[in-house]
Design a protein around this motif. Structure first.
Motif, PDB file in Angstrom:
ATOM      1  N   LEU A  86       1.851   5.749   2.858  1.00  0.00           N
ATOM      2  CA  LEU A  86       1.422   7.141   2.686  1.00  0.00           C
ATOM      3  C   LEU A  86       0.301   7.492   3.658  1.00  0.00           C
ATOM      4  CD1 LEU A  86       1.674   9.749   1.072  1.00  0.00           C
ATOM      5  CD2 LEU A  86       0.037   8.823  -0.569  1.00  0.00           C
ATOM      6  N   GLY A  87      -0.657   6.605   3.817  1.00  0.00           N
ATOM      7  CA  GLY A  87      -1.769   6.883   4.718  1.00  0.00           C
ATOM      8  C   GLY A  87      -1.329   7.030   6.155  1.00  0.00           C
ATOM      9  N   GLY A  88      -0.528   6.087   6.629  1.00  0.00           N
ATOM     10  CA  GLY A  88      -0.073   6.161   8.012  1.00  0.00           C
ATOM     11  C   GLY A  88       0.818   7.352   8.281  1.00  0.00           C
ATOM     12  N   ALA A  89       1.781   7.593   7.395  1.00  0.00           N
ATOM     13  CA  ALA A  89       2.750   8.671   7.608  1.00  0.00           C
ATOM     14  C   ALA A  89       2.084  10.048   7.538  1.00  0.00           C
ATOM     15  CB  ALA A  89       3.873   8.574   6.575  1.00  0.00           C
ATOM     16  N   THR A  90       1.236  10.270   6.544  1.00  0.00           N
ATOM     17  CA  THR A  90       0.618  11.588   6.423  1.00  0.00           C
ATOM     18  C   THR A  90      -0.386  11.842   7.543  1.00  0.00           C
ATOM     19  OG1 THR A  90      -1.030  10.686   4.861  1.00  0.00           O
ATOM     20  CG2 THR A  90       0.937  11.732   3.926  1.00  0.00           C
ATOM     21  N   GLN A  91      -1.101  10.820   7.971  1.00  0.00           N
ATOM     22  CA  GLN A  91      -2.034  11.012   9.079  1.00  0.00           C
ATOM     23  C   GLN A  91      -1.298  11.348  10.371  1.00  0.00           C
ATOM     24  OE1 GLN A  91      -5.004  11.747   7.652  1.00  0.00           O
ATOM     25  NE2 GLN A  91      -5.884  10.802   9.461  1.00  0.00           N
ATOM     26  N   ALA A  92      -0.093  10.790  10.533  1.00  0.00           N
ATOM     27  CA  ALA A  92       0.699  11.057  11.736  1.00  0.00           C
ATOM     28  C   ALA A  92       1.557  12.307  11.596  1.00  0.00           C
ATOM     29  CB  ALA A  92       1.590   9.853  12.050  1.00  0.00           C
ATOM     30  N   GLY A  93       1.614  12.884  10.399  1.00  0.00           N
ATOM     31  CA  GLY A  93       2.438  14.066  10.177  1.00  0.00           C
ATOM     32  C   GLY A  93       3.922  13.760  10.221  1.00  0.00           C
ATOM     33  N   LYS A  94       4.301  12.580   9.751  1.00  0.00           N
ATOM     34  CA  LYS A  94       5.696  12.155   9.773  1.00  0.00           C
ATOM     35  C   LYS A  94       6.196  11.879   8.364  1.00  0.00           C
ATOM     36  CE  LYS A  94       6.126  11.979  14.310  1.00  0.00           C
ATOM     37  NZ  LYS A  94       7.099  12.802  15.068  1.00  0.00           N
ATOM     38  N   THR A  95       7.488  12.106   8.153  1.00  0.00           N
ATOM     39  CA  THR A  95       8.119  11.756   6.879  1.00  0.00           C
ATOM     40  C   THR A  95       9.164  10.669   7.053  1.00  0.00           C
ATOM     41  OG1 THR A  95       9.764  13.524   7.168  1.00  0.00           O
ATOM     42  CG2 THR A  95       7.764  14.066   5.922  1.00  0.00           C
ATOM     43  N   ASP A  96       9.392  10.259   8.299  1.00  0.00           N
ATOM     44  CA  ASP A  96      10.378   9.208   8.598  1.00  0.00           C
ATOM     45  C   ASP A  96       9.793   8.345   9.705  1.00  0.00           C
ATOM     46  OD1 ASP A  96      12.517   7.676   9.686  1.00  0.00           O
ATOM     47  OD2 ASP A  96      13.970   9.132   8.953  1.00  0.00           O
ATOM     48  N   ALA A  97       9.298   7.172   9.341  1.00  0.00           N
ATOM     49  CA  ALA A  97       8.653   6.313  10.340  1.00  0.00           C
ATOM     50  C   ALA A  97       8.424   4.927   9.770  1.00  0.00           C
ATOM     51  CB  ALA A  97       7.316   6.909  10.793  1.00  0.00           C
ATOM     52  N   LEU A  98       8.206   3.983  10.671  1.00  0.00           N
ATOM     53  CA  LEU A  98       7.752   2.653  10.286  1.00  0.00           C
ATOM     54  C   LEU A  98       6.239   2.619  10.489  1.00  0.00           C
ATOM     55  CD1 LEU A  98       8.832  -0.309   9.542  1.00  0.00           C
ATOM     56  CD2 LEU A  98       8.176  -0.831  11.900  1.00  0.00           C
ATOM     57  N   VAL A  99       5.511   2.276   9.436  1.00  0.00           N
ATOM     58  CA  VAL A  99       4.053   2.176   9.527  1.00  0.00           C
ATOM     59  C   VAL A  99       3.684   0.703   9.663  1.00  0.00           C
ATOM     60  CG1 VAL A  99       1.841   2.688   8.448  1.00  0.00           C
ATOM     61  CG2 VAL A  99       3.785   4.244   8.120  1.00  0.00           C
ATOM     62  N   VAL A 100       2.917   0.403  10.685  1.00  0.00           N
ATOM     63  CA  VAL A 100       2.484  -0.966  10.951  1.00  0.00           C
ATOM     64  C   VAL A 100       0.994  -1.059  10.670  1.00  0.00           C
ATOM     65  CG1 VAL A 100       2.327  -2.793  12.686  1.00  0.00           C
ATOM     66  CG2 VAL A 100       4.235  -1.168  12.755  1.00  0.00           C
ATOM     67  N   SER A 101       0.621  -1.893   9.715  1.00  0.00           N
ATOM     68  CA  SER A 101      -0.785  -2.098   9.394  1.00  0.00           C
ATOM     69  C   SER A 101      -1.249  -3.397  10.044  1.00  0.00           C
ATOM     70  CB  SER A 101      -0.989  -2.165   7.878  1.00  0.00           C
ATOM     71  OG  SER A 101      -2.349  -2.409   7.576  1.00  0.00           O
ATOM     72  N   MET A 102      -2.061  -3.266  11.080  1.00  0.00           N
ATOM     73  CA  MET A 102      -2.509  -4.423  11.853  1.00  0.00           C
ATOM     74  C   MET A 102      -3.902  -4.831  11.376  1.00  0.00           C
ATOM     75  SD  MET A 102      -1.190  -3.281  15.655  1.00  0.00           S
ATOM     76  CE  MET A 102      -2.407  -1.969  15.794  1.00  0.00           C
ATOM     77  N   GLY A 103      -3.920  -5.710  10.392  1.00  0.00           N
ATOM     78  CA  GLY A 103      -5.176  -6.187   9.852  1.00  0.00           C
ATOM     79  C   GLY A 103      -5.329  -7.672  10.111  1.00  0.00           C
ATOM     80  N   THR A 104      -5.695  -8.420   9.081  1.00  0.00           N
ATOM     81  CA  THR A 104      -5.795  -9.870   9.209  1.00  0.00           C
ATOM     82  C   THR A 104      -4.439 -10.447   9.580  1.00  0.00           C
ATOM     83  OG1 THR A 104      -7.546  -9.857   7.557  1.00  0.00           O
ATOM     84  CG2 THR A 104      -6.508 -11.967   8.032  1.00  0.00           C
ATOM     85  N   GLY A 105      -3.416  -9.958   8.905  1.00  0.00           N
ATOM     86  CA  GLY A 105      -2.021 -10.185   9.292  1.00  0.00           C
ATOM     87  C   GLY A 105      -1.428  -8.826   9.617  1.00  0.00           C
ATOM     88  N   THR A 106      -0.114  -8.748   9.704  1.00  0.00           N
ATOM     89  CA  THR A 106       0.529  -7.479  10.053  1.00  0.00           C
ATOM     90  C   THR A 106       1.602  -7.142   9.025  1.00  0.00           C
ATOM     91  OG1 THR A 106       0.158  -7.910  12.405  1.00  0.00           O
ATOM     92  CG2 THR A 106       1.784  -6.229  11.852  1.00  0.00           C
ATOM     93  N   ALA A 107       1.448  -5.998   8.368  1.00  0.00           N
ATOM     94  CA  ALA A 107       2.407  -5.552   7.365  1.00  0.00           C
ATOM     95  C   ALA A 107       3.222  -4.387   7.911  1.00  0.00           C
ATOM     96  CB  ALA A 107       1.691  -5.123   6.092  1.00  0.00           C
ATOM     97  N   LEU A 108       4.505  -4.361   7.580  1.00  0.00           N
ATOM     98  CA  LEU A 108       5.423  -3.316   8.026  1.00  0.00           C
ATOM     99  C   LEU A 108       5.944  -2.553   6.810  1.00  0.00           C
ATOM    100  CD1 LEU A 108       7.527  -5.511  10.497  1.00  0.00           C
ATOM    101  CD2 LEU A 108       5.424  -4.249  10.990  1.00  0.00           C
ATOM    102  N   VAL A 109       5.826  -1.230   6.862  1.00  0.00           N
ATOM    103  CA  VAL A 109       6.230  -0.402   5.728  1.00  0.00           C
ATOM    104  C   VAL A 109       7.136   0.721   6.217  1.00  0.00           C
ATOM    105  CG1 VAL A 109       5.430   1.098   3.863  1.00  0.00           C
ATOM    106  CG2 VAL A 109       4.095  -0.923   4.493  1.00  0.00           C
TER     107      VAL A 109
END
Length: 268
Positions: A86-109
């Motif tokens: 939700l955070g990645g998609a709404t910040q980018a203004g997208k409703t269809d996307a892959l959100v990549v969270s690059m932290g300690t590891g990398t999560a794909l949503v």
């Protein structure tokens, strides 16, 4: 007001999203102390009071350590996957996307409208980058590593397609990596190792993200998490755009998008 708090292993972010996004971060391995500290810092920045906070939306690995209240404020636990998406998609203004969270590891949503699902990930991320930097270069800060990498040349360390084939192979250009650290010798400069290390982390993230984006039918890949602050890594990711044909997006406040997503999840 609703405050989103993302409690990570070492850094905790608190976000107030009320038309203007305000952020406070603290570093602590104690999740309860970190959440309280980040909240207090955020209220100091925004001029708010605890009695004005309607609820805290807590996410991240440390959220499970919180009780039902923090400083007298009700706490709602938010799935990290939901918060990332939700955070990645709404910040980018997208409703269809892959959100990549690059932290300690990398999560794909994967986000498709209201459907938010875990699309995979890798243990390679910021923790890997810092761990290998400490082992190979005795460097413990990302800022130091980035400065070293800017002075280095990864092609003195990485084996390229041109090194092996003498030119391009299929769709792969001559400068594409054939083997990370495949040319590493005992005389390699620390700066060259730093450049190659950043490149390796970037390439792993790109490959797993592109694979997931294709599998879930996404054209856009949204990059979030603390590693977006590492400019050299972002530049390397963006340089693969032509090779893979993906559209990489770094939205505003990408580094705290998960905390933003946690707060927004309570408004839905």
């Amino acid at each position: 007001m609703i405050v989103g708090i993302d409690i990570g292993g070492s850094t905790t972010d608190a976000v107030l999203d009320d038309g203007e996004i305000r952020v406070a971060s603290v570093e602590s391995t104690d999740p309860v102390a970190a959440a309280a500290g980040a909240l207090g810092k955020l209220l100091g920045i925004s001029g708010g009071r605890p009695d004005q906070v309607e609820a805290i939306a807590a996410t991240g690995g440390g959220a499970r350590a919180l009780g039902d209240h923090l400083l007298g404020i009700p706490v709602s636990k938010v799935s990290e996957i939901a918060a990332i998406g939700l955070g990645g998609a709404t910040q980018a203004g997208k409703t269809d996307a892959l959100v990549v969270s690059m932290g300690t590891g990398t999560a794909l949503v994967s986000v498709k409208g209201d459907r938010v699902v875990h699309a995979g990930g890798t243990g390679v991320g910021g923790g890997t980058l810092l761990g290998l930097a400490q082992h190979l270069l005795h460097v413990s800060r990302l800022e130091t590593l980035e400065r070293m990498a800017a002075r280095g040349d990864r092609f003195r360390v990485d084996l390229t397609v041109e090194d092996i084939a003498g030119g391009p192979v299929g769709s792969l250009p001559p400068g594409a990596t054939a083997s990370n650290f495949g040319k590493l010798g005992s005389d390699a400069a620390p700066e060259d190792k730093a450049s190659a290390l950043l490149n390796m982390i970037a390439e792993v993230i790109v490959v797993v993200a592109i694979g997931a984006a294709r599998a879930f039918g996404h054209e856009d890949v949204i990059l979030t998490g603390k590693l977006v602050r590492v400019r050299a890594l972002l530049e390397r990711i963006q340089s693969t755009r032509a090779l893979f044909g993906a559209n990489f997006i770094v939205p505003p406040h990408a580094d705290v998008a998960t905390a933003i997503g946690a707060a927004r999840s309570l408004r839905r």
